[in-house]
Each structure stands twice: as structure tokens, then as C-alpha cells.
Design a protein around this motif. Structure first.
Motif, PDB file in Angstrom:
ATOM      1  N   LEU A 170      42.916  39.412  55.147  1.00  0.00           N
ATOM      2  CA  LEU A 170      43.333  40.388  54.138  1.00  0.00           C
ATOM      3  C   LEU A 170      44.357  41.359  54.708  1.00  0.00           C
ATOM      4  CD1 LEU A 170      39.973  41.275  52.324  1.00  0.00           C
ATOM      5  CD2 LEU A 170      41.977  40.200  51.300  1.00  0.00           C
ATOM      6  N   ALA A 171      44.084  41.865  55.902  1.00  0.00           N
ATOM      7  CA  ALA A 171      45.004  42.825  56.515  1.00  0.00           C
ATOM      8  C   ALA A 171      46.355  42.188  56.810  1.00  0.00           C
ATOM      9  CB  ALA A 171      44.384  43.378  57.796  1.00  0.00           C
ATOM     10  N   GLN A 172      46.334  40.909  57.171  1.00  0.00           N
ATOM     11  CA  GLN A 172      47.566  40.232  57.562  1.00  0.00           C
ATOM     12  C   GLN A 172      48.415  39.815  56.369  1.00  0.00           C
ATOM     13  OE1 GLN A 172      46.839  36.830  60.057  1.00  0.00           O
ATOM     14  NE2 GLN A 172      48.909  36.840  60.903  1.00  0.00           N
ATOM     15  N   HIS A 173      47.774  39.433  55.256  1.00  0.00           N
ATOM     16  CA  HIS A 173      48.519  38.840  54.142  1.00  0.00           C
ATOM     17  C   HIS A 173      48.405  39.608  52.828  1.00  0.00           C
ATOM     18  CE1 HIS A 173      49.300  35.301  56.599  1.00  0.00           C
ATOM     19  NE2 HIS A 173      48.024  35.288  56.916  1.00  0.00           N
ATOM     20  N   CYS A 174      47.515  40.576  52.731  1.00  0.00           N
ATOM     21  CA  CYS A 174      47.297  41.284  51.464  1.00  0.00           C
ATOM     22  C   CYS A 174      47.409  42.789  51.646  1.00  0.00           C
ATOM     23  CB  CYS A 174      45.925  40.940  50.883  1.00  0.00           C
ATOM     24  SG  CYS A 174      45.562  39.179  50.790  1.00  0.00           S
ATOM     25  N   GLY A 175      48.176  43.224  52.629  1.00  0.00           N
ATOM     26  CA  GLY A 175      48.276  44.643  52.936  1.00  0.00           C
ATOM     27  C   GLY A 175      48.694  45.480  51.741  1.00  0.00           C
ATOM     28  N   GLY A 176      47.983  46.587  51.519  1.00  0.00           N
ATOM     29  CA  GLY A 176      48.330  47.501  50.443  1.00  0.00           C
ATOM     30  C   GLY A 176      47.696  47.190  49.110  1.00  0.00           C
ATOM     31  N   VAL A 177      47.018  46.043  48.991  1.00  0.00           N
ATOM     32  CA  VAL A 177      46.366  45.675  47.733  1.00  0.00           C
ATOM     33  C   VAL A 177      44.864  45.942  47.870  1.00  0.00           C
ATOM     34  CG1 VAL A 177      45.871  43.810  46.114  1.00  0.00           C
ATOM     35  CG2 VAL A 177      48.093  43.903  47.266  1.00  0.00           C
ATOM     36  N   PRO A 178      44.260  46.694  46.954  1.00  0.00           N
ATOM     37  CA  PRO A 178      42.809  46.938  47.028  1.00  0.00           C
ATOM     38  C   PRO A 178      42.044  45.618  47.005  1.00  0.00           C
ATOM     39  CG  PRO A 178      43.837  48.340  45.368  1.00  0.00           C
ATOM     40  CD  PRO A 178      44.880  47.357  45.793  1.00  0.00           C
ATOM     41  N   ALA A 179      41.058  45.484  47.895  1.00  0.00           N
ATOM     42  CA  ALA A 179      40.339  44.212  47.990  1.00  0.00           C
ATOM     43  C   ALA A 179      38.936  44.440  48.524  1.00  0.00           C
ATOM     44  CB  ALA A 179      41.092  43.240  48.899  1.00  0.00           C
ATOM     45  N   ASN A 180      38.028  43.564  48.119  1.00  0.00           N
ATOM     46  CA  ASN A 180      36.692  43.530  48.698  1.00  0.00           C
ATOM     47  C   ASN A 180      36.302  42.085  48.950  1.00  0.00           C
ATOM     48  OD1 ASN A 180      36.423  43.312  45.719  1.00  0.00           O
ATOM     49  ND2 ASN A 180      34.261  43.042  46.215  1.00  0.00           N
ATOM     50  N   VAL A 181      35.226  41.890  49.731  1.00  0.00           N
ATOM     51  CA  VAL A 181      34.825  40.555  50.180  1.00  0.00           C
ATOM     52  C   VAL A 181      33.411  40.256  49.702  1.00  0.00           C
ATOM     53  CG1 VAL A 181      34.339  39.116  52.197  1.00  0.00           C
ATOM     54  CG2 VAL A 181      36.328  40.642  52.200  1.00  0.00           C
ATOM     55  N   LEU A 182      33.215  39.037  49.183  1.00  0.00           N
ATOM     56  CA  LEU A 182      31.892  38.544  48.806  1.00  0.00           C
ATOM     57  C   LEU A 182      31.577  37.305  49.629  1.00  0.00           C
ATOM     58  CD1 LEU A 182      32.076  38.765  44.886  1.00  0.00           C
ATOM     59  CD2 LEU A 182      31.099  40.439  46.473  1.00  0.00           C
ATOM     60  N   LEU A 183      30.340  37.225  50.166  1.00  0.00           N
ATOM     61  CA  LEU A 183      29.940  36.087  50.997  1.00  0.00           C
ATOM     62  C   LEU A 183      28.600  35.515  50.524  1.00  0.00           C
ATOM     63  CD1 LEU A 183      30.817  37.487  54.547  1.00  0.00           C
ATOM     64  CD2 LEU A 183      32.078  35.776  53.241  1.00  0.00           C
ATOM     65  N   PRO A 184      28.548  34.968  49.338  1.00  0.00           N
ATOM     66  CA  PRO A 184      27.286  34.397  48.851  1.00  0.00           C
ATOM     67  C   PRO A 184      27.014  33.028  49.467  1.00  0.00           C
ATOM     68  CG  PRO A 184      29.004  34.050  47.246  1.00  0.00           C
ATOM     69  CD  PRO A 184      29.625  34.860  48.352  1.00  0.00           C
ATOM     70  N   GLU A 185      25.761  32.583  49.357  1.00  0.00           N
ATOM     71  CA  GLU A 185      25.374  31.247  49.786  1.00  0.00           C
ATOM     72  C   GLU A 185      25.188  30.358  48.559  1.00  0.00           C
ATOM     73  OE1 GLU A 185      21.843  31.389  52.086  1.00  0.00           O
ATOM     74  OE2 GLU A 185      22.745  32.463  53.768  1.00  0.00           O
ATOM     75  N   GLY A 186      25.328  29.048  48.765  1.00  0.00           N
ATOM     76  CA  GLY A 186      25.079  28.109  47.679  1.00  0.00           C
ATOM     77  C   GLY A 186      26.112  27.009  47.638  1.00  0.00           C
ATOM     78  N   ARG A 187      26.098  26.240  46.560  1.00  0.00           N
ATOM     79  CA  ARG A 187      27.094  25.202  46.334  1.00  0.00           C
ATOM     80  C   ARG A 187      28.325  25.844  45.715  1.00  0.00           C
ATOM     81  NH1 ARG A 187      27.066  21.231  49.250  1.00  0.00           N
ATOM     82  NH2 ARG A 187      28.150  19.996  47.670  1.00  0.00           N
ATOM     83  N   ALA A 188      29.488  25.544  46.278  1.00  0.00           N
ATOM     84  CA  ALA A 188      30.707  26.271  45.933  1.00  0.00           C
ATOM     85  C   ALA A 188      31.019  26.299  44.436  1.00  0.00           C
ATOM     86  CB  ALA A 188      31.888  25.714  46.720  1.00  0.00           C
ATOM     87  N   PRO A 189      31.044  25.162  43.724  1.00  0.00           N
ATOM     88  CA  PRO A 189      31.430  25.231  42.303  1.00  0.00           C
ATOM     89  C   PRO A 189      30.534  26.159  41.486  1.00  0.00           C
ATOM     90  CG  PRO A 189      31.474  22.960  43.069  1.00  0.00           C
ATOM     91  CD  PRO A 189      30.829  23.761  44.156  1.00  0.00           C
ATOM     92  N   ALA A 190      29.218  26.034  41.669  1.00  0.00           N
ATOM     93  CA  ALA A 190      28.291  26.859  40.896  1.00  0.00           C
ATOM     94  C   ALA A 190      28.432  28.332  41.252  1.00  0.00           C
ATOM     95  CB  ALA A 190      26.854  26.390  41.129  1.00  0.00           C
ATOM     96  N   VAL A 191      28.604  28.623  42.537  1.00  0.00           N
ATOM     97  CA  VAL A 191      28.726  30.021  42.964  1.00  0.00           C
ATOM     98  C   VAL A 191      30.022  30.632  42.430  1.00  0.00           C
ATOM     99  CG1 VAL A 191      28.988  31.544  44.952  1.00  0.00           C
ATOM    100  CG2 VAL A 191      27.291  29.710  45.002  1.00  0.00           C
ATOM    101  N   ILE A 192      31.118  29.879  42.490  1.00  0.00           N
ATOM    102  CA  ILE A 192      32.399  30.395  41.997  1.00  0.00           C
ATOM    103  C   ILE A 192      32.323  30.661  40.496  1.00  0.00           C
ATOM    104  CG2 ILE A 192      34.837  29.838  41.632  1.00  0.00           C
ATOM    105  CD1 ILE A 192      34.679  28.206  44.263  1.00  0.00           C
ATOM    106  N   LEU A 193      31.741  29.733  39.746  1.00  0.00           N
ATOM    107  CA  LEU A 193      31.612  29.936  38.300  1.00  0.00           C
ATOM    108  C   LEU A 193      30.716  31.136  37.999  1.00  0.00           C
ATOM    109  CD1 LEU A 193      31.295  26.208  37.189  1.00  0.00           C
ATOM    110  CD2 LEU A 193      33.219  27.738  36.733  1.00  0.00           C
ATOM    111  N   GLY A 194      29.677  31.325  38.807  1.00  0.00           N
ATOM    112  CA  GLY A 194      28.839  32.505  38.629  1.00  0.00           C
ATOM    113  C   GLY A 194      29.591  33.786  38.927  1.00  0.00           C
ATOM    114  N   ALA A 195      30.446  33.757  39.956  1.00  0.00           N
ATOM    115  CA  ALA A 195      31.231  34.941  40.308  1.00  0.00           C
ATOM    116  C   ALA A 195      32.273  35.260  39.238  1.00  0.00           C
ATOM    117  CB  ALA A 195      31.913  34.726  41.657  1.00  0.00           C
ATOM    118  N   ILE A 196      32.822  34.226  38.601  1.00  0.00           N
ATOM    119  CA  ILE A 196      33.766  34.458  37.505  1.00  0.00           C
ATOM    120  C   ILE A 196      33.102  35.281  36.409  1.00  0.00           C
ATOM    121  CG2 ILE A 196      35.033  33.319  35.635  1.00  0.00           C
ATOM    122  CD1 ILE A 196      35.561  31.000  37.585  1.00  0.00           C
ATOM    123  N   GLU A 197      31.853  34.935  36.117  1.00  0.00           N
ATOM    124  CA  GLU A 197      31.121  35.659  35.075  1.00  0.00           C
ATOM    125  C   GLU A 197      30.719  37.056  35.534  1.00  0.00           C
ATOM    126  OE1 GLU A 197      27.116  35.125  32.268  1.00  0.00           O
ATOM    127  OE2 GLU A 197      27.710  33.570  33.697  1.00  0.00           O
TER     128      GLU A 197
END
Length: 326
Positions: free
Chosen positions: A84-111
Motif C-alpha cells: 500500500l505504501a509503495q503503490h497507493c500512497g496518499g489514498v485512504p486504505a485499510n486491510v482485511l485478512l479473513p479466512e475461508g474460500r476466496a470466492p465466498a469470502v470476496i462475495l461476502g466482503a462485497i456485501e
């Protein structure tokens, strides 16, 4: 008009794969004054047994799994913060690190995040491998209610991406409406070079109102005797004219939205839609393609084919896939 204020990035840890995705998400966020949520799904520790199961099976300390999880999360978070610091400097950002199967977790995060846009990469595996095994990007595309920006991340680009040329293919169906809205969105946010594309595959579709074609039957019969393939030419001509009219109306709307001078080109041709779109991509080298999807899912979509799916797999530039609201 759409928004892109809340951007969800689904990213891998491998820097070569992560960098193109982060760069495109940052480009969008800077254009829209948006913020980023960086999501990395931990599929490794999700498969680990519980503390008690692990301890009884291995003879290790009961908290060994938790220590391993903590170590993984700590090192992963540090690596993502570095990206983030190297490529997204100046843009507000946060990090999420959930566990699980990627497609289901991503769709859950979208919601749960109620994001306006998802940005994720695809490795561009061969169509047969993706069809048989599946891919995270494909699974998310099929089910996401939110537009998904697909970035081909097989190699990290030597320079940051640019967004000045976009290509919007449309079939004029109701499902293409959201794609038009996103095209207006980007024109309003500084894109000045646009190509509007339509392919006439069958001039007898109701879309072209073939019953309104004025035909001189005597002349048509005479021409058909001399040139049999031209027997349907009036319908093709009518379809071309109608397509040009519709695209001209969209062009006028885009010009009224544009900031400053803009180049908006209309391209109408015949043949299979995928082939036509890919020819235009080769000729115009767009920075971004905007495509609507009809939302077919599962095996029927694979068997029947989808212009959007074929284009996403064939091109090297990013594709913004816009679903039709259910």
C-alpha cells in the motif's frame, strides 16, 4: 450516475500479481477521491484443524495453531501495508485478512463493505483449465452484484497504468444500460478518447425493427437474381443505419458530459460480436474495456458462451464487467 468512492481490492500476496491490481485501484481512487479496502483471503490457515484436534494429533502445544495463525496474519499484514505504501500512497486504505474460500469470502466482503467497485486480477489461465477447475475471478464475476474491474496480472507493468482511452461495446439491450452509465462516468472523470462499438450479427432481430424496412420488391428480386447474397441487403442496411443512429445519440450524451474536447468514435460492423470487438481492440489499443454481462451462471454460461467472458479471456487490457441489476 455510478460511483467509485468505496473500492474493494481482492489481492494476492505475490508482488508480481498484486502490483497491477493495486495500481489500477489507486488510479480509480485518485480520479474519484475514493478509498480502498485491501482484502487478502487466507485460504491456508482456514484448512487447519482446531487447537484441540491439532494438539491431540501432533502432540504439539495446544496453542500452536493460534501462534501459527498469528504469525501468518502479522507477516501478511506487514507485507500488504508495504505494498500500500509503495503503490497507493496518499489514498485512504485499510486491510482485511479473513479466512475461508476466496470466492465466498470476496462475495461476502462485497456485501458487508457495500463497495461501489471490486478490483481483482486474473492469471489468464487457458479456457479449458478455467472451465474445468474454475477460478476466483470467474466465480466472483458470475455472482457479484457490483461492477468488477478485471486486471490481467501475469506480469507487473514497468510504468503505472494510464486511463485515457476506453472501448464500450453495446448490443442496445436493457442489460447494456449500466455499461452506458459507466461510460458516462469515465467521460465525466476525464477520459477523452472513447470508441462506441456495435456488431450487427442478425439484421432480422426485433432490435432493428425489420418490419419497418421499405423494400422495392421488384428491384430486390432483380438484384437477387444477379447477386443472390444481396437478397437481404435492405435489412442489413437498415440495421446499420439504426445502429449508427443509436450510437450517435449516445455520443451526443457523452459529449455533453465531457470535460473539454473529446474524441468519440462510432464503429459498426457485421459478423460475430467477439471477433469484431477483438479486432477493434487490436486496432485501437484501449486502456479499458467496459462490458455489460447478462448474468448467466454455471454450466449453461460455459456451454452457450458469453461475449463478455470471451473478451475478458482474450484481451490483455483491464475489463470493467458491469452486471445488470436484478
Amino acid at each position: 450516475m455510478p460511483e467509485a468512492k468505496n473500492i474493494l481490492i481482492a489481492v494476492e500476496l505475490h508482488e508480481q500479481h498484486a502490483v497491477p491490481v493495486l495500481q489500477w485501484a489507486t488510479l480509480v481512487a485518485r480520479r474519484t477521491n475514493g478509498r480502498l479496502t485491501l482484502l487478502h483471503v487466507n485460504e491456508s490457515t482456514a484448512a487447519l484443524p482446531t487447537r484441540g484436534e491439532f494438539a491431540s494429533a501432533s502432540g504439539m502445544a495446544p496453542d500452536a495453531v493460534e501462534r501459527w495463525r498469528h504469525h501468518y496474519e502479522t507477516t501478511t499484514r506487514a507485507e500488504l501495508q508495504h505494498l500500500l505504501a509503495q503503490h497507493c500512497g496518499g489514498v485512504p486504505a485499510n486491510v482485511l485478512l479473513p479466512e475461508g474460500r476466496a470466492p465466498a469470502v470476496i462475495l461476502g466482503a462485497i456485501e458487508s463493505t457495500q463497495c461501489d467497485l471490486v478490483v481483482m486480477g486474473t492469471h489468464g489461465r487457458p479456457w479449458y483449465e478455467r472451465a474445468l477447475i474454475g477460478s476466483t475471478a470467474e466465480a466472483v464475476l458470475r455472482a457479484s452484484p457490483t461492477p468488477v474491474l478485471i486486471v490481467h496480472n501475469t506480469t507487473a507493468p514497468p510504468t503505472p497504468p494510464q486511463l485515457s482511452r476506453i472501448l464500450f461495446p453495446t448490443d442496445f439491450s436493457p442489460t447494456s444500460g449500466p455499461g452506458e452509465e459507466w461510460t458516462r462516468f469515465w467521460v465525466a472523470h476525464g477520459v477523452h478518447d472513447v470508441r462506441l462499438v456495435h456488431t450487427v450479427e442478425n439484421p432480422l432481430l426485433d432490435l432493428y425493427h425489420p418490419d419497418t424496412v421499405d423494400i422495392d420488391m421488384r428491384r430486390l428480386m432483380e438484384e437477387s437474381r444477379q447477386h443472390p447474397p444481396r437478397s437481404a441487403q435492405p435489412f442489413w442496411d437498415h440495421a446499420h443505419q439504426l445502429a449508427h443512429t443509436k450510437l450517435s445519440q449516445l455520443r451526443h450524451q457523452l459529449l455533453s458530459t465531457a470535460q473539454g474536447s473529446s474524441h468519440i468514435e462510432i464503429i459498426v460492423d457485421e459478423g460475430p460480436a467477439t471477433d469484431h470487438i477483438l479486432r477493434v481492440v487490436t486496432q485501437s489499443n484501449p486502456d479499458l474495456i467496459i462490458m455489460a454481462t447478462h448474468g448467466r451462471t454455471g454450466v449453461p454460461r460455459f456451454l452457450l458462451g458469453s461475449v463478455t467472458s470471451k473478451v475478458v479471456r482474450a484481451v490483455s487490457c483491464p475489463v470493467l464487467v458491469v452486471p445488470h441489476p436484478q
